[in-house]
Design an enzyme around this catalytic site. Sequence first.
Site, PDB file in Angstrom:
ATOM      1  N   LYS A 214       1.004  -1.244  -0.221  1.00 61.79           N
ATOM      2  CA  LYS A 214      -0.081   0.033  -0.083  1.00 61.79           C
ATOM      3  C   LYS A 214       1.334   0.894  -0.201  1.00 61.79           C
ATOM      4  O   LYS A 214       0.890   2.394  -1.196  1.00 61.79           O
ATOM      5  CB  LYS A 214      -0.985   0.249   1.378  1.00 61.79           C
ATOM      6  CG  LYS A 214      -2.315  -0.638   1.127  1.00 61.79           C
ATOM      7  CD  LYS A 214      -2.644  -0.701   2.835  1.00 61.79           C
ATOM      8  CE  LYS A 214      -2.129  -1.278   3.881  1.00 61.79           C
ATOM      9  NZ  LYS A 214      -1.633  -2.055   4.271  1.00 61.79           N
TER      10      LYS A 214
ATOM     11  N   ARG B 150      -9.688   1.564   7.766  1.00 64.43           N
ATOM     12  CA  ARG B 150      -9.186   0.027   8.199  1.00 64.43           C
ATOM     13  C   ARG B 150     -10.181  -1.150   9.193  1.00 64.43           C
ATOM     14  O   ARG B 150     -10.822  -1.563   9.480  1.00 64.43           O
ATOM     15  CB  ARG B 150      -8.335   0.224   9.455  1.00 64.43           C
ATOM     16  CG  ARG B 150      -7.078   0.449   9.307  1.00 64.43           C
ATOM     17  CD  ARG B 150      -5.729  -0.989   8.478  1.00 64.43           C
ATOM     18  NE  ARG B 150      -5.051  -0.935   9.199  1.00 64.43           N
ATOM     19  CZ  ARG B 150      -3.469  -0.544   9.129  1.00 64.43           C
ATOM     20  NH1 ARG B 150      -4.051   0.808   7.968  1.00 64.43           N
ATOM     21  NH2 ARG B 150      -2.536  -0.520   9.242  1.00 64.43           N
TER      22      ARG B 150
ATOM     23  N   ARG C 284      12.181  -6.227   5.617  1.00 62.59           N
ATOM     24  CA  ARG C 284      11.377  -4.441   6.117  1.00 62.59           C
ATOM     25  C   ARG C 284      12.396  -4.227   7.187  1.00 62.59           C
ATOM     26  O   ARG C 284      12.889  -3.141   7.915  1.00 62.59           O
ATOM     27  CB  ARG C 284      10.185  -3.422   5.733  1.00 62.59           C
ATOM     28  CG  ARG C 284      10.488  -2.489   5.952  1.00 62.59           C
ATOM     29  CD  ARG C 284       9.091  -1.695   5.835  1.00 62.59           C
ATOM     30  NE  ARG C 284       7.823  -1.975   6.523  1.00 62.59           N
ATOM     31  CZ  ARG C 284       6.487  -2.032   6.017  1.00 62.59           C
ATOM     32  NH1 ARG C 284       6.512  -0.919   5.143  1.00 62.59           N
ATOM     33  NH2 ARG C 284       5.734  -2.217   7.291  1.00 62.59           N
TER      34      ARG C 284
ATOM     35  N   ARG D 233      11.900  -1.361  12.141  1.00 57.74           N
ATOM     36  CA  ARG D 233      10.508  -0.923  12.629  1.00 57.74           C
ATOM     37  C   ARG D 233       9.615  -1.796  13.966  1.00 57.74           C
ATOM     38  O   ARG D 233       9.752  -3.212  13.451  1.00 57.74           O
ATOM     39  CB  ARG D 233       9.900  -0.504  11.260  1.00 57.74           C
ATOM     40  CG  ARG D 233       8.079   0.100  11.310  1.00 57.74           C
ATOM     41  CD  ARG D 233       7.096   0.596  10.131  1.00 57.74           C
ATOM     42  NE  ARG D 233       6.152  -0.431  10.177  1.00 57.74           N
ATOM     43  CZ  ARG D 233       5.011   0.088   9.291  1.00 57.74           C
ATOM     44  NH1 ARG D 233       5.978   0.564   8.189  1.00 57.74           N
ATOM     45  NH2 ARG D 233       4.218  -0.787   9.409  1.00 57.74           N
TER      46      ARG D 233
ATOM     47  N   ARG E  42      -0.687  -8.462  13.490  1.00 58.26           N
ATOM     48  CA  ARG E  42      -1.324  -7.629  12.684  1.00 58.26           C
ATOM     49  C   ARG E  42      -2.401  -7.950  11.370  1.00 58.26           C
ATOM     50  O   ARG E  42      -3.390  -8.047  10.971  1.00 58.26           O
ATOM     51  CB  ARG E  42      -0.713  -6.853  11.952  1.00 58.26           C
ATOM     52  CG  ARG E  42       0.046  -5.719  13.148  1.00 58.26           C
ATOM     53  CD  ARG E  42       1.835  -5.094  12.420  1.00 58.26           C
ATOM     54  NE  ARG E  42       1.895  -4.559  11.187  1.00 58.26           N
ATOM     55  CZ  ARG E  42       2.671  -4.034  10.905  1.00 58.26           C
ATOM     56  NH1 ARG E  42       4.360  -5.095  10.604  1.00 58.26           N
ATOM     57  NH2 ARG E  42       2.941  -3.188   9.430  1.00 58.26           N
TER      58      ARG E  42
HETATM   59  P1  B4P Z   1       3.538  -1.840   2.195  1.00 56.25           P
HETATM   60  O1  B4P Z   1       2.540  -2.663   2.447  1.00 56.25           O
HETATM   61  O2  B4P Z   1       3.661  -0.777   1.786  1.00 56.25           O
HETATM   62  O3  B4P Z   1       3.479  -1.546   3.789  1.00 56.25           O
HETATM   63  P2  B4P Z   1       2.812  -0.415   4.558  1.00 56.25           P
HETATM   64  O4  B4P Z   1       2.075   0.525   3.984  1.00 56.25           O
HETATM   65  O5  B4P Z   1       3.492  -0.129   5.459  1.00 56.25           O
HETATM   66  O6  B4P Z   1       2.061  -1.072   5.724  1.00 56.25           O
HETATM   67  P3  B4P Z   1       1.043  -1.673   6.716  1.00 56.25           P
HETATM   68  O7  B4P Z   1       0.111  -2.167   7.054  1.00 56.25           O
HETATM   69  O8  B4P Z   1       2.286  -2.736   7.676  1.00 56.25           O
HETATM   70  O9  B4P Z   1       1.051  -0.184   8.066  1.00 56.25           O
HETATM   71  P4  B4P Z   1       0.654   1.007   8.166  1.00 56.25           P
HETATM   72  O10 B4P Z   1       1.896   1.923   8.785  1.00 56.25           O
HETATM   73  O11 B4P Z   1      -0.632   1.411   7.319  1.00 56.25           O
HETATM   74  O12 B4P Z   1       4.668  -1.797   2.378  1.00 56.25           O
HETATM   75  C1  B4P Z   1       6.005  -3.275   3.104  1.00 56.25           C
HETATM   76  C2  B4P Z   1       6.834  -3.346   2.354  1.00 56.25           C
HETATM   77  O13 B4P Z   1       7.155  -4.845   1.619  1.00 56.25           O
HETATM   78  C3  B4P Z   1       7.764  -2.585   1.786  1.00 56.25           C
HETATM   79  O14 B4P Z   1       8.683  -2.799   2.356  1.00 56.25           O
HETATM   80  C4  B4P Z   1       8.158  -2.392   0.487  1.00 56.25           C
HETATM   81  O15 B4P Z   1       8.888  -1.975  -0.159  1.00 56.25           O
HETATM   82  C5  B4P Z   1       7.507  -4.218   0.213  1.00 56.25           C
HETATM   83  N1  B4P Z   1       7.332  -4.048  -1.138  1.00 56.25           N
HETATM   84  C6  B4P Z   1       6.264  -3.004  -1.155  1.00 56.25           C
HETATM   85  N2  B4P Z   1       5.839  -3.724  -3.149  1.00 56.25           N
HETATM   86  C7  B4P Z   1       6.522  -5.350  -3.054  1.00 56.25           C
HETATM   87  C8  B4P Z   1       6.820  -5.781  -3.970  1.00 56.25           C
HETATM   88  N3  B4P Z   1       5.880  -5.256  -5.235  1.00 56.25           N
HETATM   89  N4  B4P Z   1       7.368  -6.678  -3.867  1.00 56.25           N
HETATM   90  C9  B4P Z   1       8.753  -6.897  -2.858  1.00 56.25           C
HETATM   91  N5  B4P Z   1       8.055  -6.339  -1.568  1.00 56.25           N
HETATM   92  C10 B4P Z   1       7.868  -4.843  -2.180  1.00 56.25           C
HETATM   93  O16 B4P Z   1       0.029   1.007   9.888  1.00 56.25           O
HETATM   94  C11 B4P Z   1       0.624   0.721  10.359  1.00 56.25           C
HETATM   95  C12 B4P Z   1       0.067   0.453  12.571  1.00 56.25           C
HETATM   96  O17 B4P Z   1      -0.684   2.321  12.477  1.00 56.25           O
HETATM   97  C13 B4P Z   1      -0.963  -0.379  12.314  1.00 56.25           C
HETATM   98  O18 B4P Z   1      -0.840  -1.912  12.391  1.00 56.25           O
HETATM   99  C14 B4P Z   1      -1.819   0.328  13.069  1.00 56.25           C
HETATM  100  O19 B4P Z   1      -1.587  -0.576  14.249  1.00 56.25           O
HETATM  101  C15 B4P Z   1      -1.817   1.422  12.639  1.00 56.25           C
HETATM  102  N6  B4P Z   1      -2.956   1.862  12.158  1.00 56.25           N
HETATM  103  C16 B4P Z   1      -1.923   2.342  10.873  1.00 56.25           C
HETATM  104  N7  B4P Z   1      -3.492   2.782  10.406  1.00 56.25           N
HETATM  105  C17 B4P Z   1      -4.740   2.586  10.500  1.00 56.25           C
HETATM  106  C18 B4P Z   1      -6.079   3.088  11.597  1.00 56.25           C
HETATM  107  N8  B4P Z   1      -6.368   3.779   9.987  1.00 56.25           N
HETATM  108  N9  B4P Z   1      -7.008   2.598  12.608  1.00 56.25           N
HETATM  109  C19 B4P Z   1      -6.368   1.826  13.116  1.00 56.25           C
HETATM  110  N10 B4P Z   1      -4.838   1.353  13.331  1.00 56.25           N
HETATM  111  C20 B4P Z   1      -4.237   2.281  12.381  1.00 56.25           C
END
Ligand code: B4P
Length: 196
Positions: A13, A88, A128, A134, A145
């Site tokens: 994402k 979410r 990552r 992180r 998660r």
């Molecule tokens: P991503 O999938 O992009 O990870 P993310 O955006 O950080 O999503 P995530 O759900 O983990 O965390 P968020 O910050 O929203 O990428 C993951 C990895 O994959 C990266 O290293 C990337 O380089 C790699 N990658 C991507 N595409 C690839 C491909 N094609 N091939 C290989 N590798 C690839 O949330 C974190 C925490 O914040 C949550 O657990 C929660 O506690 C809180 N939170 C955030 N939003 C919330 C909400 N709306 N409500 C309640 N809590 C919330």
Amino acid sequence: MRIVLLGAPGSGKGTQGEMLAAHYDVPRLSTGDVLRDAVREGKTLGRRARAAMDAGQLVDDALVVGIIEARLADPDAADGFVLDGFPRNVAQARALERLLAYRKRPPIDLAVHLDVPIRDAVQRLIARGLETGRADDNEATIRKRLIVYMKETHPLFDYYQAEDKLITLNGAGTVTGIFGAMVQAIESHRANEAVG
Ligand code: B4P
């Protein structure tokens, strides 16, 4: 263009959200980034959110809805946005609808679901975590998660499908390949809407 990105932790994402926002020249709003910044900077928001984040749980709805409410009020979000990590759960999706209606803005155009095998998502997040340190990218928290995602976020597929706004894409493959397929799917959905 008003787009919501849905997908498991590690589905890409954040990666695709940045590219999509640049492509449509709209801001990317990531609740995860705002929360992590608040933790790093020792803000009240960060202190309130940290325990839930470290435990792999969702942060309280009121806190994240407050983040989005403030961000949607900014002028640069008036004509569109890519939401990454919000909503979410169904309560957050309803809150988003209310916020947009209150500001007399159109509802979201599309929810794009990046569908990846759980095994791939776990591998990406572990990699990552090793790279960036992180806090929530360790195997035990990643598993939690993913469980929260299945329980809380999965119902959003039916929610947006019922509005005919859901696009599901294969999120496994190269970053540029996925991005190309995503833009193509968005554009063909828009073309169908225009005809219909
Ligand atoms: P991503 O999938 O992009 O990870 P993310 O955006 O950080 O999503 P995530 O759900 O983990 O965390 P968020 O910050 O929203 O990428 C993951 C990895 O994959 C990266 O290293 C990337 O380089 C790699 N990658 C991507 N595409 C690839 C491909 N094609 N091939 C290989 N590798 C690839 O949330 C974190 C925490 O914040 C949550 O657990 C929660 O506690 C809180 N939170 C955030 N939003 C919330 C909400 N709306 N409500 C309640 N809590 C919330």
